[in-house]
Design a protein around this motif. Structure first.
Motif, PDB file in Angstrom:
ATOM      1  N   LEU A 162      79.737  11.552   3.509  1.00  0.00           N
ATOM      2  CA  LEU A 162      78.899  10.347   3.370  1.00  0.00           C
ATOM      3  C   LEU A 162      77.421  10.679   3.576  1.00  0.00           C
ATOM      4  O   LEU A 162      76.540  10.137   2.884  1.00  0.00           O
ATOM      5  CB  LEU A 162      79.359   9.287   4.364  1.00  0.00           C
ATOM      6  CG  LEU A 162      80.721   8.644   4.060  1.00  0.00           C
ATOM      7  CD1 LEU A 162      81.213   7.817   5.238  1.00  0.00           C
ATOM      8  CD2 LEU A 162      80.620   7.764   2.802  1.00  0.00           C
ATOM      9  N   GLN A 163      77.167  11.578   4.543  1.00  0.00           N
ATOM     10  CA  GLN A 163      75.774  11.955   4.770  1.00  0.00           C
ATOM     11  C   GLN A 163      75.197  12.704   3.562  1.00  0.00           C
ATOM     12  O   GLN A 163      74.027  12.524   3.203  1.00  0.00           O
ATOM     13  CB  GLN A 163      75.662  12.819   6.024  1.00  0.00           C
ATOM     14  CG  GLN A 163      75.825  12.019   7.319  1.00  0.00           C
ATOM     15  CD  GLN A 163      75.698  12.890   8.549  1.00  0.00           C
ATOM     16  OE1 GLN A 163      75.561  14.107   8.435  1.00  0.00           O
ATOM     17  NE2 GLN A 163      75.733  12.269   9.722  1.00  0.00           N
ATOM     18  N   GLN A 164      76.034  13.535   2.971  1.00  0.00           N
ATOM     19  CA  GLN A 164      75.584  14.230   1.762  1.00  0.00           C
ATOM     20  C   GLN A 164      75.286  13.234   0.640  1.00  0.00           C
ATOM     21  O   GLN A 164      74.364  13.437  -0.151  1.00  0.00           O
ATOM     22  CB  GLN A 164      76.662  15.215   1.296  1.00  0.00           C
ATOM     23  CG  GLN A 164      76.844  16.407   2.219  1.00  0.00           C
ATOM     24  CD  GLN A 164      77.968  17.328   1.774  1.00  0.00           C
ATOM     25  OE1 GLN A 164      78.452  17.201   0.651  1.00  0.00           O
ATOM     26  NE2 GLN A 164      78.364  18.240   2.649  1.00  0.00           N
ATOM     27  N   ALA A 165      76.054  12.134   0.588  1.00  0.00           N
ATOM     28  CA  ALA A 165      75.794  11.105  -0.437  1.00  0.00           C
ATOM     29  C   ALA A 165      74.557  10.299  -0.091  1.00  0.00           C
ATOM     30  O   ALA A 165      73.842   9.816  -0.997  1.00  0.00           O
ATOM     31  CB  ALA A 165      77.014  10.197  -0.560  1.00  0.00           C
ATOM     32  N   ARG A 166      74.264  10.107   1.211  1.00  0.00           N
ATOM     33  CA  ARG A 166      73.098   9.315   1.629  1.00  0.00           C
ATOM     34  C   ARG A 166      71.795  10.068   1.432  1.00  0.00           C
ATOM     35  O   ARG A 166      70.745   9.464   1.149  1.00  0.00           O
ATOM     36  CB  ARG A 166      73.222   8.949   3.118  1.00  0.00           C
ATOM     37  CG  ARG A 166      74.168   7.812   3.406  1.00  0.00           C
ATOM     38  CD  ARG A 166      74.413   7.686   4.884  1.00  0.00           C
ATOM     39  NE  ARG A 166      73.169   7.761   5.645  1.00  0.00           N
ATOM     40  CZ  ARG A 166      73.104   7.970   6.954  1.00  0.00           C
ATOM     41  NH1 ARG A 166      74.201   8.133   7.641  1.00  0.00           N
ATOM     42  NH2 ARG A 166      71.925   8.009   7.568  1.00  0.00           N
ATOM     43  N   THR A 167      71.801  11.361   1.593  1.00  0.00           N
ATOM     44  CA  THR A 167      70.546  12.139   1.600  1.00  0.00           C
ATOM     45  C   THR A 167      69.696  11.932   0.342  1.00  0.00           C
ATOM     46  O   THR A 167      68.492  11.623   0.448  1.00  0.00           O
ATOM     47  CB  THR A 167      70.871  13.627   1.800  1.00  0.00           C
ATOM     48  OG1 THR A 167      71.524  13.799   3.070  1.00  0.00           O
ATOM     49  CG2 THR A 167      69.608  14.462   1.774  1.00  0.00           C
ATOM     50  N   PRO A 168      70.240  12.060  -0.878  1.00  0.00           N
ATOM     51  CA  PRO A 168      69.377  11.861  -2.059  1.00  0.00           C
ATOM     52  C   PRO A 168      68.900  10.414  -2.203  1.00  0.00           C
ATOM     53  O   PRO A 168      67.801  10.164  -2.703  1.00  0.00           O
ATOM     54  CB  PRO A 168      70.284  12.273  -3.222  1.00  0.00           C
ATOM     55  CG  PRO A 168      71.669  12.150  -2.712  1.00  0.00           C
ATOM     56  CD  PRO A 168      71.573  12.457  -1.262  1.00  0.00           C
ATOM     57  N   ILE A 169      69.736   9.454  -1.748  1.00  0.00           N
ATOM     58  CA  ILE A 169      69.314   8.042  -1.856  1.00  0.00           C
ATOM     59  C   ILE A 169      68.174   7.760  -0.900  1.00  0.00           C
ATOM     60  O   ILE A 169      67.176   7.083  -1.250  1.00  0.00           O
ATOM     61  CB  ILE A 169      70.513   7.125  -1.578  1.00  0.00           C
ATOM     62  CG1 ILE A 169      71.593   7.331  -2.641  1.00  0.00           C
ATOM     63  CG2 ILE A 169      70.088   5.660  -1.534  1.00  0.00           C
ATOM     64  CD1 ILE A 169      72.859   6.561  -2.372  1.00  0.00           C
ATOM     65  N   LEU A 189      69.117   0.556  -4.843  1.00  0.00           N
ATOM     66  CA  LEU A 189      69.185   1.733  -3.981  1.00  0.00           C
ATOM     67  C   LEU A 189      69.363   1.334  -2.527  1.00  0.00           C
ATOM     68  O   LEU A 189      70.148   1.954  -1.787  1.00  0.00           O
ATOM     69  CB  LEU A 189      67.915   2.577  -4.141  1.00  0.00           C
ATOM     70  CG  LEU A 189      67.754   3.351  -5.451  1.00  0.00           C
ATOM     71  CD1 LEU A 189      66.382   4.021  -5.501  1.00  0.00           C
ATOM     72  CD2 LEU A 189      68.865   4.390  -5.592  1.00  0.00           C
ATOM     73  N   LYS A 190      68.653   0.309  -2.097  1.00  0.00           N
ATOM     74  CA  LYS A 190      68.764  -0.139  -0.710  1.00  0.00           C
ATOM     75  C   LYS A 190      70.189  -0.644  -0.425  1.00  0.00           C
ATOM     76  O   LYS A 190      70.759  -0.347   0.635  1.00  0.00           O
ATOM     77  CB  LYS A 190      67.742  -1.258  -0.438  1.00  0.00           C
ATOM     78  CG  LYS A 190      66.296  -0.793  -0.415  1.00  0.00           C
ATOM     79  CD  LYS A 190      65.950  -0.056   0.864  1.00  0.00           C
ATOM     80  CE  LYS A 190      65.915  -1.014   2.033  1.00  0.00           C
ATOM     81  NZ  LYS A 190      65.494  -0.322   3.281  1.00  0.00           N
ATOM     82  N   ASP A 191      70.735  -1.420  -1.366  1.00  0.00           N
ATOM     83  CA  ASP A 191      72.099  -1.939  -1.166  1.00  0.00           C
ATOM     84  C   ASP A 191      73.122  -0.801  -1.106  1.00  0.00           C
ATOM     85  O   ASP A 191      74.054  -0.832  -0.303  1.00  0.00           O
ATOM     86  CB  ASP A 191      72.460  -2.898  -2.313  1.00  0.00           C
ATOM     87  CG  ASP A 191      71.642  -4.186  -2.261  1.00  0.00           C
ATOM     88  OD1 ASP A 191      71.090  -4.475  -1.185  1.00  0.00           O
ATOM     89  OD2 ASP A 191      71.562  -4.876  -3.295  1.00  0.00           O
ATOM     90  N   LYS A 192      72.931   0.204  -1.951  1.00  0.00           N
ATOM     91  CA  LYS A 192      73.857   1.330  -1.960  1.00  0.00           C
ATOM     92  C   LYS A 192      73.795   2.105  -0.653  1.00  0.00           C
ATOM     93  O   LYS A 192      74.821   2.548  -0.118  1.00  0.00           O
ATOM     94  CB  LYS A 192      73.532   2.240  -3.138  1.00  0.00           C
ATOM     95  CG  LYS A 192      74.636   3.241  -3.461  1.00  0.00           C
ATOM     96  CD  LYS A 192      74.356   3.936  -4.766  1.00  0.00           C
ATOM     97  CE  LYS A 192      75.517   4.844  -5.145  1.00  0.00           C
ATOM     98  NZ  LYS A 192      75.314   5.521  -6.455  1.00  0.00           N
ATOM     99  N   LEU A 193      72.554   2.254  -0.128  1.00  0.00           N
ATOM    100  CA  LEU A 193      72.386   2.966   1.132  1.00  0.00           C
ATOM    101  C   LEU A 193      73.058   2.199   2.273  1.00  0.00           C
ATOM    102  O   LEU A 193      73.730   2.797   3.127  1.00  0.00           O
ATOM    103  CB  LEU A 193      70.912   3.165   1.427  1.00  0.00           C
ATOM    104  CG  LEU A 193      70.579   3.899   2.734  1.00  0.00           C
ATOM    105  CD1 LEU A 193      71.178   5.295   2.726  1.00  0.00           C
ATOM    106  CD2 LEU A 193      69.056   3.950   2.937  1.00  0.00           C
ATOM    107  N   GLU A 194      72.909   0.894   2.283  1.00  0.00           N
ATOM    108  CA  GLU A 194      73.539   0.092   3.329  1.00  0.00           C
ATOM    109  C   GLU A 194      75.067   0.160   3.234  1.00  0.00           C
ATOM    110  O   GLU A 194      75.773   0.177   4.247  1.00  0.00           O
ATOM    111  CB  GLU A 194      73.060  -1.360   3.224  1.00  0.00           C
ATOM    112  CG  GLU A 194      71.583  -1.554   3.533  1.00  0.00           C
ATOM    113  CD  GLU A 194      71.243  -1.105   4.946  1.00  0.00           C
ATOM    114  OE1 GLU A 194      72.081  -1.314   5.862  1.00  0.00           O
ATOM    115  OE2 GLU A 194      70.157  -0.523   5.136  1.00  0.00           O
ATOM    116  N   THR A 195      75.545   0.181   1.993  1.00  0.00           N
ATOM    117  CA  THR A 195      76.998   0.279   1.804  1.00  0.00           C
ATOM    118  C   THR A 195      77.528   1.605   2.332  1.00  0.00           C
ATOM    119  O   THR A 195      78.587   1.671   2.968  1.00  0.00           O
ATOM    120  CB  THR A 195      77.349   0.132   0.318  1.00  0.00           C
ATOM    121  OG1 THR A 195      76.874  -1.144  -0.164  1.00  0.00           O
ATOM    122  CG2 THR A 195      78.857   0.220   0.097  1.00  0.00           C
ATOM    123  N   LEU A 196      76.820   2.694   2.054  1.00  0.00           N
ATOM    124  CA  LEU A 196      77.223   4.002   2.558  1.00  0.00           C
ATOM    125  C   LEU A 196      77.234   4.033   4.080  1.00  0.00           C
ATOM    126  O   LEU A 196      78.140   4.620   4.697  1.00  0.00           O
ATOM    127  CB  LEU A 196      76.298   5.089   2.019  1.00  0.00           C
ATOM    128  CG  LEU A 196      76.462   5.464   0.539  1.00  0.00           C
ATOM    129  CD1 LEU A 196      75.352   6.401   0.095  1.00  0.00           C
ATOM    130  CD2 LEU A 196      77.830   6.102   0.307  1.00  0.00           C
TER     131      LEU A 196
END
Length: 529
Positions: A162-169, A189-196
Motif C-alpha cells: 500500500l505504501q508503494q502505491a501511495r508514494t507516486p500519488i 488524486l486526493k480521494d484515491k490517497l485517502e482510500t489507500l
C-alpha cells in the motif's frame, strides 16, 4: 489340471501351517520378547513429547477491489493454492526470526522452525500450525507465537504494498500547483490517497486465529500400546518367515508327512515320547499310549501280508539311537503277551544293548553260535512268562493277571540270543551263511523271530542280514533322523532284494506327528490301525 494344482497348493499351505504350529512356542516367545524390548526401550529412553495446534482462517477482505476497483494485492482465483502457499510461508526465515525473538530464552537457543509442522484442514481455508516439544506449555507458546508472527508478517507485507502505491500519488499531489488544486483531477488524486490510507488502516493480513493453541496434559509420544502392537505384529510375521526359512535349512525329519512324501511304505506305528528310566515301557507302564502303540505295531504286522508266512523280521534304523532295540524289546513283550512264541537274536555286534533291557548274561551269545563253540539251544536265555504278565489287584485284595490285553493262550516266555563277546570282524559274521542258518533254525522253534540289526547308515551289516529274513521294519526317530537318511532308506528299498514291511516312527509329540488319537489308538496317515 486345475484340481491338481489346487490340491498341491492346499498341501503346501498345510505343510507351512504345520511348520508354524511345530515352532509355535519359539515364534510366540520371540514375538513377546521383541515386543517387551521395544516397549521397554520406548518407556525408558524416549522423552515424552507434547503437541499443540493453532488454526488460522484465510479470509480475503476484498477492500482493495471494493474501494479501488482493482486487485491491488494480486490475489489469485485458486484458494487452494493460496492456502498451500501460506502453509509454506509460515516457517519462512522472516517469521521464524520473529518467533525466535518473541520467545527468547524459552527455546534455549534451538531453531524455532524445528518445532513446528504445518497442515491444511480438508475442505476448508484453514491452516494448522502444530508445535511439538518436551514441555506442553512451550508447545502451545510456539504454535501461538508462529500464528501471531505470521499474521504480523502478512500485515507488514500488505502495508508495504500500500505504501508503494501511495508514494507516486503523494508525490504527484505535492507537485501540483496551488492554482490546480481545485480541479477535478486533483480531487480524484486526493480521494484515491485517502482510500489507500483507509485500506492500509483496515489491513489484517487476511488471516485470523480461529483456534488458539492450548497446552496438553497427554503426550503424543511415546505410545507404548501402539509401539507394542506394531512391534508384536512385525516380530510375529518375521518369526514366521524365519521359521519357514529355518525349516528349509533343517536337516532333521520333524513330522510323518516328510516320511510319507519320501518313502512309499506304510507307517506301522507312531510311538509317543516316553521316559524309559532304564526299563521297557510295556513292562513299567503297560496301559500307556506308548505301550498301546507297540500293541498296534503287532496288529499291523499281521495286516501287511496276511497271506504270507512272515516269521523272521529284521528291525533296523538309518542311524544309531533311533529306538530299534527298544522297539524290538517292547514288541517282543507285546507278542509274548498275545501268546506267541518269540525269539530275539541280537545281531548288532558293534553296539549291543538288548541284554540290558532283560538283565541277561552276555558271556555266551550269537558270536559263540556262529563260531561253533555253542549251539543255539545253549545260547538261548529265557525271560519268564511271569515276568512279562501284567499284575492287577482284585477287589478282594488278591493279585492276578490282566487278561484284557492277552491272547487266549496266555503269556509265553521270550527267548533271547544276546550278541555274545564282540568279534573283531562283525561285518564278516553278519554276512556269513551260518547266521542265515541260525535264523532259519530259530524260526523252527518260534512263531516270530526278531533280529536286532545294526543301523544301515553306519555299516553294511544290515544289508547283509536283509537277504536272510522274511521282512524288515525300519525305525525312524523324529527330530533325530536326517532327511538324507530317508533318501538312504529309499535307495535301500529300490536296490536291495528285501521285503520292507513298513516303518515305526518314534519320539512323536502330540502336535506335528501326523497321527490322530482315537479312543486310545493311534491311527497313522497311511490308514493302518
Amino acid at each position: 489340471m486345475e484340481n491338481l494344482k489346487s490340491s498341491g497348493n492346499s498341501q503346501l499351505l498345510l505343510q507351512y501351517l504345520m511348520i508354524i504350529w511345530r515352532r509355535k512356542w519359539l515364534i510366540l516367545i520371540f514375538s513377546i520378547l521383541v515386543t517387551a524390548i521395544f516397549v521397554g526401550a520406548t518407556l525408558l529412553f524416549e522423552t515424552p513429547k507434547y503437541q499443540s495446534t493453532t488454526e488460522l482462517l484465510q479470509r480475503r477482505s476484498g477492500l482493495d477491489k471494493a474501494l479501488l476497483g482493482s486487485d491491488l494485492f494480486q490475489q489469485s482465483y485458486q484458494p487452494d493454492r493460496d492456502i498451500q502457499t501460506a502453509a509454506e510461508l509460515v516457517a519462512s526465515p522472516a517469521v521464524s526470526a520473529a518467533v525466535q525473538i518473541s520467545l527468547g530464552d524459552q527455546l534455549s537457543g534451538t531453531n524455532a522452525s524445528s518445532y513446528i509442522t504445518t497442515g491444511l484442514v480438508k475442505k476448508a481455508d484453514i491452516l494448522s500450525i502444530t508445535a511439538t516439544a518436551d514441555d506442553p506449555q512451550l508447545a502451545a507458546n510456539i504454535a501461538n507465537s508462529y500464528a501471531n508472527e505470521y499474521i504480523k508478517w502478512r500485515r507488514n507485507v500488505d502495508h508495504d504494498l500500500l505504501q508503494q502505491a501511495r508514494t507516486p500519488i503523494e508525490a504527484q499531489i505535492a507537485s501540483t500547483p496551488s492554482e490546480q488544486q481545485e480541479t477535478s483531477s486533483y480531487r480524484v488524486l486526493k480521494d484515491k490517497l485517502e482510500t489507500l490510507k483507509l485500506v492500509e488502516a483496515m489491513q489484517t493480513g487476511d488471516m485470523e486465529i480461529v483456534k488458539p493453541a492450548v497446552s496438553s496434559s497427554t503426550p503424543v509420544s511415546p505410545k507404548p500400546v501402539q509401539t507394542g502392537f506394531i512391534a508384536f505384529i512385525a516380530s510375529f510375521f518375521f518369526a514366521i518367515v524365519a521359521a519357514l526359512f529355518l525349516d528349509q535349512l533343517d536337516t532333521k525329519v520333524r513330522n510323518t508327512e516328510q516320511i510319507i512324501e519320501s518313502l512309499d511304505k506304510p507307517i506301522l506305528a507312531i510311538v509317543p515320547k516316553f521316559i524309559s528310566n532304564g526299563s521297557l515301557v510295556t513292562l513299567s507302564n503297560p496301559s500307556s499310549a506308548s505301550s498301546e502303540s507297540y500293541r498296534l505295531l503287532k496288529t499291523n504286522l499281521g495286516y501287511i501280508e496276511p497271506d504270507s508266512d512272515i516269521k523272521t523280521i529284521m528291525i533296523s534304523s538309518p542311524e544309531p539311537g533311533e529306538g530299534k532295540s527298544t522297539t524290538i524289546a517292547n514288541l517282543a513283550v507285546t507278542l509274548a503277551r498275545a501268546g506267541q512264541r518269540v525269539i530275539i537274536i541280537e545281531a548288532d555286534l558293534r553296539r549291543p544293548t538288548l541284554s540290558k533291557y532283560f538283565n541277561l548274561d552276555n558271556s555266551i551269545g550269537l558270536t559263540n553260535v556262529i563260531s561253533g563253540s555253542s549251539s543255539l539251544r545253549e545260547a538261548l536265555q529265557m525271560i519268564e512268562a511271569d515276568d512279562l504278565a501284567i499284575s492287577v489287584t482284585n477287589m478282594d485284595g488278591s493279585t492276578g493277571r490282566d487278561t484284557s490285553i492277552m491272547g487266549a493262550s496266555g503269556v509265553k516266555p521270550i527267548y533271547c540270543v544276546t550278541s555274545g563277546p564282540l568279534p573283531p570282524n562283525p561285518g564278516e559274521l553278519a554276512a556269513s551263511e551260518k547266521l542265515g542258518l541260525l535264523i532259519n533254525e530259530a524260526s523252527e522253534y518260534a512263531d516270530v523271530v526278531l533280529i536286532d540289526a545294526p543301523p544301515m547308515g553306519v555299516v553294511g551289516d544290515a544289508a547283509s542280514i536283509a537277504s536272510k529274513v522274511d521282512g524288515i521294519v525300519m525305525v525312524v526317530r523324529l527330530s533325530q533322523t536326517s532327511k538324507k537318511s530317508l533318501v538312504m532308506i529309499n535307495n535301500f528299498i529300490e536296490t536291495m532284494p528285501s521285503n520292507i514291511l513298513g516303518l515305526v516312527v518314534t519320539n512323536s509329540s502330540a502336535a506335528g506327528s501326523g497321527s490322530y488319537e482315537y479312543g486310545g489308538y493311534y491311527v497313522g496317515d497311511d490308514g493302518y490301525i
